[in-house]
Scaffold this motif. Sequence first.
Motif, PDB file in Angstrom:
ATOM      1  N   PHE A   1       0.862  -1.182   0.000  1.00 31.67           N
ATOM      2  CA  PHE A   1       0.000   0.000   0.000  1.00 31.67           C
ATOM      3  C   PHE A   1       0.894   1.225   0.000  1.00 31.67           C
ATOM      4  N   ASN A   2       0.763   2.036  -1.026  1.00 33.99           N
ATOM      5  CA  ASN A   2       1.689   3.155  -1.195  1.00 33.99           C
ATOM      6  C   ASN A   2       1.345   4.354  -0.324  1.00 33.99           C
ATOM      7  N   VAL A   3       2.386   4.952   0.218  1.00 39.47           N
ATOM      8  CA  VAL A   3       2.212   6.221   0.923  1.00 39.47           C
ATOM      9  C   VAL A   3       2.217   7.311  -0.135  1.00 39.47           C
ATOM     10  N   ILE A   4       1.151   8.105  -0.209  1.00 35.12           N
ATOM     11  CA  ILE A   4       1.185   9.149  -1.230  1.00 35.12           C
ATOM     12  C   ILE A   4       1.364  10.546  -0.651  1.00 35.12           C
TER      13      ILE A   4
ATOM     14  N   PRO B   1       5.082  17.862  16.896  1.00 32.75           N
ATOM     15  CA  PRO B   1       6.312  17.087  17.090  1.00 32.75           C
ATOM     16  C   PRO B   1       6.001  15.610  17.315  1.00 32.75           C
ATOM     17  N   GLY B   2       6.483  14.772  16.420  1.00 33.49           N
ATOM     18  CA  GLY B   2       6.269  13.338  16.566  1.00 33.49           C
ATOM     19  C   GLY B   2       4.901  12.837  16.142  1.00 33.49           C
ATOM     20  N   VAL B   3       4.067  13.701  15.622  1.00 31.63           N
ATOM     21  CA  VAL B   3       2.742  13.253  15.166  1.00 31.63           C
ATOM     22  C   VAL B   3       2.660  13.429  13.645  1.00 31.63           C
ATOM     23  N   PHE B   4       2.408  12.339  12.969  1.00 32.00           N
ATOM     24  CA  PHE B   4       2.461  12.356  11.516  1.00 32.00           C
ATOM     25  C   PHE B   4       1.108  12.022  10.903  1.00 32.00           C
ATOM     26  N   ARG B   5       0.882  12.639   9.759  1.00 31.87           N
ATOM     27  CA  ARG B   5      -0.313  12.297   8.996  1.00 31.87           C
ATOM     28  C   ARG B   5       0.138  11.592   7.720  1.00 31.87           C
ATOM     29  N   PHE B   6      -0.453  10.459   7.466  1.00 28.49           N
ATOM     30  CA  PHE B   6      -0.137   9.702   6.257  1.00 28.49           C
ATOM     31  C   PHE B   6      -1.379   9.584   5.387  1.00 28.49           C
ATOM     32  N   VAL B   7      -1.188   9.742   4.099  1.00 34.00           N
ATOM     33  CA  VAL B   7      -2.262   9.401   3.178  1.00 34.00           C
ATOM     34  C   VAL B   7      -1.772   8.190   2.391  1.00 34.00           C
ATOM     35  N   VAL B   8      -2.511   7.102   2.483  1.00 33.87           N
ATOM     36  CA  VAL B   8      -2.086   5.881   1.796  1.00 33.87           C
ATOM     37  C   VAL B   8      -3.148   5.449   0.792  1.00 33.87           C
ATOM     38  N   GLU B   9      -2.656   4.784  -0.226  1.00 33.60           N
ATOM     39  CA  GLU B   9      -3.550   4.293  -1.269  1.00 33.60           C
ATOM     40  C   GLU B   9      -4.152   2.958  -0.835  1.00 33.60           C
ATOM     41  N   ALA B  10      -5.452   2.894  -0.684  1.00 32.13           N
ATOM     42  CA  ALA B  10      -6.123   1.635  -0.332  1.00 32.13           C
ATOM     43  C   ALA B  10      -7.566   1.748  -0.813  1.00 32.13           C
TER      44      ALA B  10
ATOM     45  N   ASN C   1      -9.661   9.674   7.921  1.00 36.70           N
ATOM     46  CA  ASN C   1     -10.360  10.211   6.768  1.00 36.70           C
ATOM     47  C   ASN C   1     -10.270   9.172   5.660  1.00 36.70           C
ATOM     48  N   HIS C   2     -11.269   9.150   4.817  1.00 34.13           N
ATOM     49  CA  HIS C   2     -11.167   8.280   3.654  1.00 34.13           C
ATOM     50  C   HIS C   2     -11.719   9.034   2.463  1.00 34.13           C
ATOM     51  N   ASP C   3     -11.078   8.849   1.344  1.00 40.14           N
ATOM     52  CA  ASP C   3     -11.491   9.543   0.141  1.00 40.14           C
ATOM     53  C   ASP C   3     -11.792   8.485  -0.902  1.00 40.14           C
TER      54      ASP C   3
ATOM     55  N   GLY D   1      -9.373   7.071  -3.604  1.00 39.01           N
ATOM     56  CA  GLY D   1      -9.009   5.739  -3.119  1.00 39.01           C
ATOM     57  C   GLY D   1      -7.972   5.777  -2.017  1.00 39.01           C
ATOM     58  N   THR D   2      -8.091   6.753  -1.120  1.00 40.33           N
ATOM     59  CA  THR D   2      -7.059   6.889  -0.090  1.00 40.33           C
ATOM     60  C   THR D   2      -7.638   6.880   1.318  1.00 40.33           C
ATOM     61  N   LEU D   3      -6.771   6.559   2.255  1.00 44.56           N
ATOM     62  CA  LEU D   3      -7.081   6.628   3.679  1.00 44.56           C
ATOM     63  C   LEU D   3      -6.117   7.608   4.322  1.00 44.56           C
ATOM     64  N   THR D   4      -6.602   8.352   5.304  1.00 43.31           N
ATOM     65  CA  THR D   4      -5.698   9.188   6.087  1.00 43.31           C
ATOM     66  C   THR D   4      -5.525   8.552   7.458  1.00 43.31           C
ATOM     67  N   LEU D   5      -4.288   8.371   7.849  1.00 43.61           N
ATOM     68  CA  LEU D   5      -3.982   7.736   9.130  1.00 43.61           C
ATOM     69  C   LEU D   5      -3.065   8.655   9.921  1.00 43.61           C
ATOM     70  N   PHE D   6      -3.257   8.696  11.208  1.00 42.94           N
ATOM     71  CA  PHE D   6      -2.374   9.492  12.061  1.00 42.94           C
ATOM     72  C   PHE D   6      -1.535   8.572  12.910  1.00 42.94           C
ATOM     73  N   VAL D   7      -0.297   8.964  13.083  1.00 41.37           N
ATOM     74  CA  VAL D   7       0.605   8.126  13.855  1.00 41.37           C
ATOM     75  C   VAL D   7       1.384   8.995  14.806  1.00 41.37           C
ATOM     76  N   GLN D   8       1.424   8.588  16.042  1.00 40.55           N
ATOM     77  CA  GLN D   8       2.295   9.257  16.991  1.00 40.55           C
ATOM     78  C   GLN D   8       3.489   8.339  17.217  1.00 40.55           C
ATOM     79  N   ALA D   9       4.660   8.858  16.972  1.00 39.63           N
ATOM     80  CA  ALA D   9       5.864   8.016  17.009  1.00 39.63           C
ATOM     81  C   ALA D   9       6.279   7.771  18.446  1.00 39.63           C
ATOM     82  N   VAL D  10       5.764   6.686  19.024  1.00 35.99           N
ATOM     83  CA  VAL D  10       6.129   6.362  20.396  1.00 35.99           C
ATOM     84  C   VAL D  10       6.649   4.943  20.555  1.00 35.99           C
ATOM     85  N   GLY D  11       6.062   4.018  19.846  1.00 35.60           N
ATOM     86  CA  GLY D  11       6.494   2.630  19.972  1.00 35.60           C
ATOM     87  C   GLY D  11       7.382   2.294  18.790  1.00 35.60           C
TER      88      GLY D  11
END
Lengths: 472, 289
Positions: free
Chosen positions: B2-5, B12-21, B51-53, B57-67
């Motif tokens: 699944f590609n990160v687009i 700080p340390g909180v990321f938003r990713f939009v991936v193709e799915a 979020n989903h579009d 054809g994408t999903l938005t996912l949030f990640v906090q870099a802790v683990g």
Amino acid sequence: MTNPPKKGNRIPRQSAPELSPEARKKTFSEVSLGYTPAMAMLEASRCLQCKKPKCVLGCPVHVRIPEFIRQVAEGKFLEAARTIRETNALPAITGRVCPQEDQCEKHCVIGLKGEPLAIGKLERFVADYERESGAEEDIQPAPPTDKKIAIIGAGPAGLTAAGDLAALGHEVVIFEALHQAGGVLFYGIPEFRLPRNIIEMEIDRLKKRGVTIKLDYVIGKIKSLDELMIDDGFDAVFIATGAGLPYFLGIPGENLNGVYSANEFLTRVNLMHAWEFPEFDTPLHAHQAIAVIGGGNTALDAARTALRLPSARRVSIIYRRSSEEMPARHEEIRHAREEGVAFRFLERPVAIMGENGWVKAVRCQKMQLGEPDASGRRRPLPIAGSEFDFPADAVVIALGSGTNPLIAQDAKDLVIDPEGHIELSDADIQMTSKPGVFAGGDIVTGAATVISAMGAGKKAARGIHDYVMRSA
Amino acid sequence: MFNVIAKDELAPGVFRFVVEAPQIARKARPGQFVILRLNEHGERIPLTIANHDEERGTLTLFVQAVGKTSLDLSRLEKDQGILDIAGPLGLPTEIERFGTVALVGGGFGIAALWPIARALTAIGNKTIALMGARSKNLLLLQEEMHAAASEVRVATNDGSAGMRGLVTDLLDRVIRDEGPVHRVIAIGPVVMMKAVCALTRAHNIPTRVSLNPIMIDGTGMCGACRVMVDGKMRFTCVDGPEFDGHLVDFEGLENRLRGYLPEEQQARERLTGGQECRLDTTGAARSQP
Ligand SMILES: Cc1cc2nc3c(=O)[nH]c(=O)nc-3n(C[C@H](O)[C@H](O)[C@H](O)COP(=O)(O)OP(=O)(O)OC[C@H]3O[C@@H](n4cnc5c(N)ncnc54)[C@H](O)[C@@H]3O)c2cc1C
Ligand code: FES
């Protein structure tokens, strides 16, 4: 050595070589090493070639046992493999995991006086020989039928149906929820009993036959049955989603840290490689004293897996009946004993005791056997006032599984029994009440066996074939 | 794969990713999550679908870099791939006309509330988003929340934005001063959800919480995600992730969330060479729904 007729009882049952308990108990290498060709031929020569073979009736998929045994005795191993594969698509797997002592071997005539023929070990030998010989299956694909079949779940039921349907010329797509095909064969049954490369090879074989496997596809969520059939144009669907929902005991303390369902414990190790943490990312605690609750194959797999973890010092099985009633395969029980699993019979857990949120002990109650119950086994009855605490820092609960609810949650028009099993409207062809939708394996029967799931897959494949060709 | 687009760092340390799915995007509903596995050695972790579009054809996912896994994920760049994503999992949030709905989001939980806010507002609810964080720079999705909810209030522990204090103080004020609140949805650290439920129980306001236990398969097969709700064992991945907050055994959940802290620490230290901060033991920091 062709077909020596009456020697049957004089040659003893050949036992297959095994890794010694010392050598194996800290590795995940397969325990049983299987027959050499010479041993297999010798063992096969014990077969009396009964005119009315009872063993075949004991086999849920009716493998033509005397025939393949004769071929083994004659050294025609690849022919034997073909004979088995006529009715059993996964002989390398069933040869290893079938409860033969309750099936084919139970009915073997030489077993009346001595030890029955080692049909399972021979089946395994033949399948392994075929695989190791690199003999390519000569696939003669039937002409394409232009029919599309969706299979939900890549356990033994789904894989078997897929193989048969592909061979009949249908386009077959398997949808599997996990990132790995195989179902319980992969996430449940450990490597030391069923090496991963055997499952992988069977999966490759299906792919070579043109079967597509879509992983990470949770049907009921990403797609409904109706979407598969209406939008995606599948002519029939086979639901083979297994009995994936673990039961817990319903006793206090089950949510303490250190308490696992057998599915979780085994999945962490088998599917996620937790024993290789931190090389692999999925962790498992360094437990030392592990108590496994239950007496079936799952309990034994969990116990023997626990034993192999580097931190394990003591692994015990707590079972509320006695050793005779244990439903697990006899070989597993023997292996577990040899490896040092401690068996505690006639005890049942009544609570799990904790300290700071972690397991500290299992509170058990002693039992005695009363009258036989509906299953014919003597009913265990608690002995009042017999409670005691058995120290443990992990508890693995292996009490079996209920059915996975995802499909039923989504497809309201399927008939589901009170326990969550999908009801069939025509059991001969594994068809449900929903037109074009078939089901088989543990999702229909409840947790059963690999071979019965395969048998259902075979039956369904025939049913589906007739169904889609009729509506052509 | 699944590609990160797209990827950006929101705080700080909180990321938003939009991936193709595309298949998952087609079916996703607010409140649902995915399970992903980064690579062959990866673990399976749940992430909320923020979020989903469907069209893209994408999903938005949030990640906090802790683990370990969220750190690994946070290092993925645009055009790199995620090996496995399964979903949409869990039952969607009930989207109905309730009247006035208070949406209480703590820290990372705000990401999960965002799609719920949009959906509830769109069908005519009055939505009051109450957002809390330790400090201004950790407040997520402020603009998006302003667009999604009827009203937005902010609280920070250090007073650097909005009211100084806790998000529950905001909720308390809304309930007391602003007429009836018909429903509360709270997503955030367990301590926050627990405090919210204590408050709304006193006022008899139906309250939904979205739980974040440890998961493996996400299909009901392992039971790792079990929680006690109204004295009954429920599996969060198939019966949840939302439950009636007044019936949830939060202590049990908190305890189980602490279950793998030593191992997480070990994995993280291995990754960062030991240069790491303390772990948030509330579960707030888990990269989970
Ligand atoms: C630990 C353990 C040991 C066992 N040992 C033995 C043994 O020695 N001998 C024996 O004969 N039997 C044994 N069994 C029982 C045997 O494994 C099962 O009876 C058999 O695997 C059932 O096959 P199945 O195809 O019906 O289901 P499963 O093997 O359960 O496969 C079902 C598959 O469907 C997938 N799935 C579920 N829901 C969905 C969905 N919604 N969408 C897509 N995919 C989905 C699952 O992920 C899974 O891969 C054991 C079971 C366990 C748990
Ligand atoms: S994550 Fe395994 S059952 Fe929910």
